[in-house]
Design an enzyme around this catalytic site. Structure first.
Site, PDB file in Angstrom:
ATOM      1  N   GLU A  66      49.513  41.670  41.923  1.00  0.00           N
ATOM      2  CA  GLU A  66      49.191  42.144  43.275  1.00  0.00           C
ATOM      3  C   GLU A  66      48.644  41.000  44.127  1.00  0.00           C
ATOM      4  O   GLU A  66      47.778  40.277  43.672  1.00  0.00           O
ATOM      5  CB  GLU A  66      48.154  43.271  43.244  1.00  0.00           C
ATOM      6  CG  GLU A  66      48.027  43.914  44.605  1.00  0.00           C
ATOM      7  CD  GLU A  66      47.085  45.120  44.652  1.00  0.00           C
ATOM      8  OE1 GLU A  66      46.270  45.285  43.732  1.00  0.00           O
ATOM      9  OE2 GLU A  66      47.167  45.857  45.623  1.00  0.00           O
ATOM     10  N   GLU A  83      42.914  51.483  48.552  1.00  0.00           N
ATOM     11  CA  GLU A  83      41.615  51.046  48.046  1.00  0.00           C
ATOM     12  C   GLU A  83      40.497  52.000  48.450  1.00  0.00           C
ATOM     13  O   GLU A  83      39.623  52.313  47.652  1.00  0.00           O
ATOM     14  CB  GLU A  83      41.326  49.622  48.523  1.00  0.00           C
ATOM     15  CG  GLU A  83      42.281  48.584  47.933  1.00  0.00           C
ATOM     16  CD  GLU A  83      42.363  48.645  46.412  1.00  0.00           C
ATOM     17  OE1 GLU A  83      41.515  49.282  45.758  1.00  0.00           O
ATOM     18  OE2 GLU A  83      43.316  48.061  45.867  1.00  0.00           O
ATOM     19  N   GLU A 113      45.219  47.682  38.553  1.00  0.00           N
ATOM     20  CA  GLU A 113      45.788  48.965  38.142  1.00  0.00           C
ATOM     21  C   GLU A 113      47.240  48.916  37.692  1.00  0.00           C
ATOM     22  O   GLU A 113      48.003  49.831  38.018  1.00  0.00           O
ATOM     23  CB  GLU A 113      45.640  49.967  39.290  1.00  0.00           C
ATOM     24  CG  GLU A 113      46.507  49.686  40.542  1.00  0.00           C
ATOM     25  CD  GLU A 113      45.801  48.898  41.640  1.00  0.00           C
ATOM     26  OE1 GLU A 113      44.840  48.176  41.321  1.00  0.00           O
ATOM     27  OE2 GLU A 113      46.222  48.997  42.793  1.00  0.00           O
ATOM     28  N   GLU A 162      40.293  52.495  38.905  1.00  0.00           N
ATOM     29  CA  GLU A 162      41.629  52.041  38.499  1.00  0.00           C
ATOM     30  C   GLU A 162      42.502  53.208  38.069  1.00  0.00           C
ATOM     31  O   GLU A 162      43.705  53.232  38.344  1.00  0.00           O
ATOM     32  CB  GLU A 162      41.521  51.010  37.371  1.00  0.00           C
ATOM     33  CG  GLU A 162      40.759  49.738  37.739  1.00  0.00           C
ATOM     34  CD  GLU A 162      41.267  49.058  39.003  1.00  0.00           C
ATOM     35  OE1 GLU A 162      42.484  49.112  39.259  1.00  0.00           O
ATOM     36  OE2 GLU A 162      40.440  48.487  39.745  1.00  0.00           O
TER      37      GLU A 162
HETATM   38 ZN   LIG Z   1      41.653  49.325  43.789  1.00  0.00          ZN
END
Ligand SMILES: [Zn+2]
Length: 812
Positions: free
Chosen positions: A129, A321, A266, A299
């Protein structure tokens, strides 16, 4: 991704790199079948990827630091060109399998497919990410281009290989083995995972889901993951019920990575963490245990919100988020009610965001991004904390049942697919009948937040709003605020979407606005009569915290005098509740840091009285707070430092939350530089290392602190612990401010380099240089004019607020 303990938020830089498909032919991907032959010892690999895809014209793939050797379209070799981070392939209109052969090296940085060392060994692991999957395979590295992934890895026989899915088959030949994993469901490229090394696994389960923890074996033993398993099981149980969708993969790994830039990541079915976030034993402090539960829950929330349903593009990353942040607290509150974790949410997420968002140099939650530096600066208290606080405000406004219904139907509609923020608002709106879109759109697009001024006039409660700024300047602006009001014990809601509104109240005995601190706004109660009605209300810990926290903001902005603030503090002198007691301790500590001589007696009295209150209490929050209070007392009271420090020789027998105070007390009363360095070097957990580092930054003798700072910069302390660690601890110690400022000036280039490409240094400057710089504003301005540092504006703005306050207090 979790920011907790992070050194870097740099992954989002990728937003600026045009992805391969932009402006080109329309491409679609169904499946990646990836084969990797990995030379673990030589740190290189060769790959073959077979992509089942179609395109209306020539194909473009993303590839960084990969050397493509052959490309075949429908089995026939085709011409291609690699320029920059793109491979252009001359297929013309195309449908079928595209095969790419290539070579690559293990990454030197902490992104892509990288080497995570421990001692003289290492594991290889991925962190993709936002846009680093292209460092392992040529692909369309964009969250909306979801596909199935089939992975086969050939490597050394004696190593374990972990990926998103369970192993389908394993074949050994000589000292090599070939591991094939089951095909993943449709997912985004940034969620693919591969880890290789001497991982040791522990196993458990949740219903049909196999659960594993994986960690490396070190000389000092494996990490202890009982709490991690428990938190994962609780999270899965909670979300399956809340979302109404079972966890989708057959297994879930929680993997401890010895060197990790982020808090956690994650990857679907294979979540990676820093070691400190999976390990808990008898010496683990309450605050670390809370972090473990919270980050694991965060997560695992992403397994649905992020992995199953993914944002269309990175400008909606804040929603991913914010949502995971918000949901994690729901889980922890349910699984560990004794922690009353919403108090931590309000203190950390809401409080942190309100402090940041009241500066002129703030930004909206959803911001269009123009330069890489700007993107990094976006990943802060606003994107995580304000976003999550606005979700909490909306939940409270529409009601928790309807909120849940909306979230669940949103996830069901978009599973295995992509969505944007407005899709979620639509579902919340359908479930509740409330105009959620309008409220959300304004809150995410406007900078800052309001203060609601409340006054009583002729049988009416008058509410007026304007923007709140810590600088004290006023700005007329309105938000649609879901305001909650409690009059004589009864709570009512109204949407304050104009500058002014009135509510009829007849002879109230008690009044409170922003009940339980669910709203993202401050309340300024005008007039003595109304203020006494507020204190006559039945106030929860959250309410009392809110009153203290707003008062602090008004003190900083010059709307409340130091005298008024002091008299308000008297109401908290024997505070029994965790959150308001913590808040007052924090503020007295900041005041002590900026005006030590003037505040020392006030702070000593408060912290001594808290210590004796907390010594009677047995719950975990009290234990956590007692540990913090004791450290703060040791920093300002020599007699207490000696008392706490006398326990240093029996450190292993002290309760975990009190170890810091014993170490700091020892440092303050002994100047034991060599001893503490030795203990630091002998430590086997990250938490212990931080405890000794705090001691080393707490010496009374400034020359010793400077010696520690130079020792740390010579590579003796992990990079991650220099800012949020050494600098943080030296800020808490006013004796060390002058040397710390000199050290910062001497090392500013080195620090900037150390955290290059991340928003980390600017966050540290905002938090710590804004305190250490008090009394030397001109010098700080000079330094910032000589060195261009991201985030200098916000640091200076906050510094000037502290400097003004220090002058007001010193004059009084
Ligand atoms: Zn996160």
């Amino acid at each position: 991704m979790a920011l907790k303990y992070s050194i870097a938020n740099s992954s989002v830089r990728i937003v600026m790199q045009a992805t391969a498909q932009a402006g080109k032919a329309v491409q679609q991907v169904k499946e990646y079948d990836l084969y990797l032959d990995i030379d673990f010892d030589a740190l290189k690999f060769s790959g073959k990827v077979r992509i089942d895809m179609s395109s209306t014209g020539d194909i473009s793939l993303d590839a960084v630091d990969l050397e493509v050797t052959v490309v075949r379209a429908n089995g026939r070799s085709v011409p291609f060109e690699q320029h920059g981070n793109v491979v252009d392939i001359q297929t013309g209109q195309f449908s079928g399998p595209l095969e790419v052969d290539y070579r690559g090296k293990v990454s030197e940085s902490l992104t892509g497919f990288y080497k995570a060392p421990y001692g003289d060994k290492y594991v290889l692991t991925t962190h993709f990410e936002a846009g680093h999957a292209r460092r392992l395979l040529p692909c369309i590295d964009h969250p909306a281009y979801k596909a199935d992934f089939k992975l086969t890895v050939r490597t050394r026989n004696d190593l374990s290989v972990i990926s998103n899915m369970p192993v389908e088959s394993e074949k050994k030949e000589g000292n090599k083995k070939t591991v094939t994993f089951q095909k993943t469901p449709k997912m985004s490229t940034y969620l693919l995972y591969l880890g290789i090394g001497r991982f040791e696994e522990d196993k458990d389960r949740h219903n049909k889901t196999e659960l594993y923890t994986a960690s490396v074996v070190k000389p000092d033993g494996r990490i202890k993951t009982d709490l991690a398993f428990e938190a994962a099981q609780k999270s899965l149980e909670f979300y399956e019920k809340y979302f109404g969708i079972p966890y989708d993969l057959p297994k879930l790994h929680l993997i401890a990575i010895p060197e990790f830039a982020y808090g956690a990541m994650e990857n679907w079915g294979a979540i990676t963490f820093r070691e400190i976030l999976l390990h808990a034993d008898k010496d683990t402090s309450t605050s670390t245990k809370k972090s473990i539960a919270e980050v694991i829950a965060h997560e695992i929330a992403h397994m649905w919100f992020g992995d199953l349903v993914t944002m269309k593009w990175w400008d909606d990353l804040w929603l991913n988020e914010s949502f995971a942040t918000f949901m994690a607290y729901k889980v922890v509150d349910w699984a560990y009610p004794q922690w009353k974790i919403w108090q931590d949410f309000v203190k950390n997420s809401t409080g942190g965001a309100m402090a940041r968002d009241a500066l002129k140099s703030t930004h909206p939650i959803e911001a269009k991004v123009r330069s890489p530096e700007e993107i990094e600066e976006l990943f802060d208290e606003i994107s995580y904390g304000k976003g999550a606080s606005v979700l909490r405000m909306i939940e409270s406004y529409v009601g928790p049942d309807k909120f849940q219904k909306g979230v669940s139907s949103y996830l069901k509609q978009f599973r295995y697919s992509n969505a944007a923020g407005r899709d979620l608002w639509n579902h919340l709106q359908q479930a509740s009948g409330v105009d959620v879109s309008r409220v959300m759109e304004e809150w995410i697009s406007k900078v800052g937040y309001p203060v609601v001024k409340a006054s009583l006039s002729q049988g009416k409660l008058v509410l007026e709003q304007e923007r709140f700024l810590l600088s004290g300047s006023r700005e007329r602006q309105t938000w649609p605020i879901p305001v909650s009001i409690m009059v004589d014990g009864k709570t009512q809601q109204l949407l304050l979407d104009k500058e002014k509104a009135e509510v009829r109240v007849s002879n109230p005995k008690s009044v409170k606005v922003n009940v339980e601190r669910t709203g993202f706004y401050r309340v300024d109660y005008r007039g003595g009569e109304l203020q006494s009605l507020v204190w006559a209300s039945k106030l929860s810990g959250l309410d009392r915290y809110g009153l203290a926290n707003d008062a602090w903001a008004f003190l900083c902005s010059g709307n409340m005098s130091w005298k008024e603030y002091q008299s308000l503090l008297e109401r908290f002198s024997n505070e029994e509740e965790f959150l308001p007691a913590f808040e007052v301790s924090e503020r007295l500590t900041t005041l002590f840091q900026i005006a030590p001589r003037k505040i020392v007696d006030l702070s000593r009295n408060y912290h001594k009285s808290q210590l004796s209150i907390l010594e009677r209490k047995k719950d975990e929050n009290s234990s956590l707070l007692k540990g913090t209070v004791a450290v703060r007392l040791a920093l300002l009271d020599d007699a207490y430092a000696r008392e706490a420090g006398s326990k240093f020789k029996n450190l292993s027998t002290i309760e975990p939350d009190m170890k810091r105070a014993a170490i700091v007390g020892h440092a303050r009363s002994s100047n034991d530089y060599d001893g503490l360095i030795e203990w630091y070097n002998k430590s086997t957990t990250d938490e212990d290392r931080l405890r000794y580092l705090e001691g080393l930054a707490s010496f009374k003798r400034p020359d010793l602190v400077r010696k520690v700072q130079d020792w740390a910069m010579a590579g003796n302390v992990k990079r991650q612990d220099i800012g949020r660690g050494l600098l943080q601890f030296a800020t808490a110690n006013p004796d060390a401010h002058a040397v710390t400022w000199e050290w910062f000036k001497d090392n500013v280039e080195k620090l900037d380099k150390m955290y290059e490409g991340t928003a980390t240094l600017s966050a540290y400057m905002r938090a710590y240089i804004s305190i250490i710089g008090v009394g030397r504003v001109g010098e700080v301005e000079k330094l910032f004019s000589e060195h261009k540092l991201a985030g200098a504006d916000a640091t200076l703005e906050r510094l000037k607020i502290h400097d003004r306050l220090a002058k007001e207090i010193t004059k009084a």
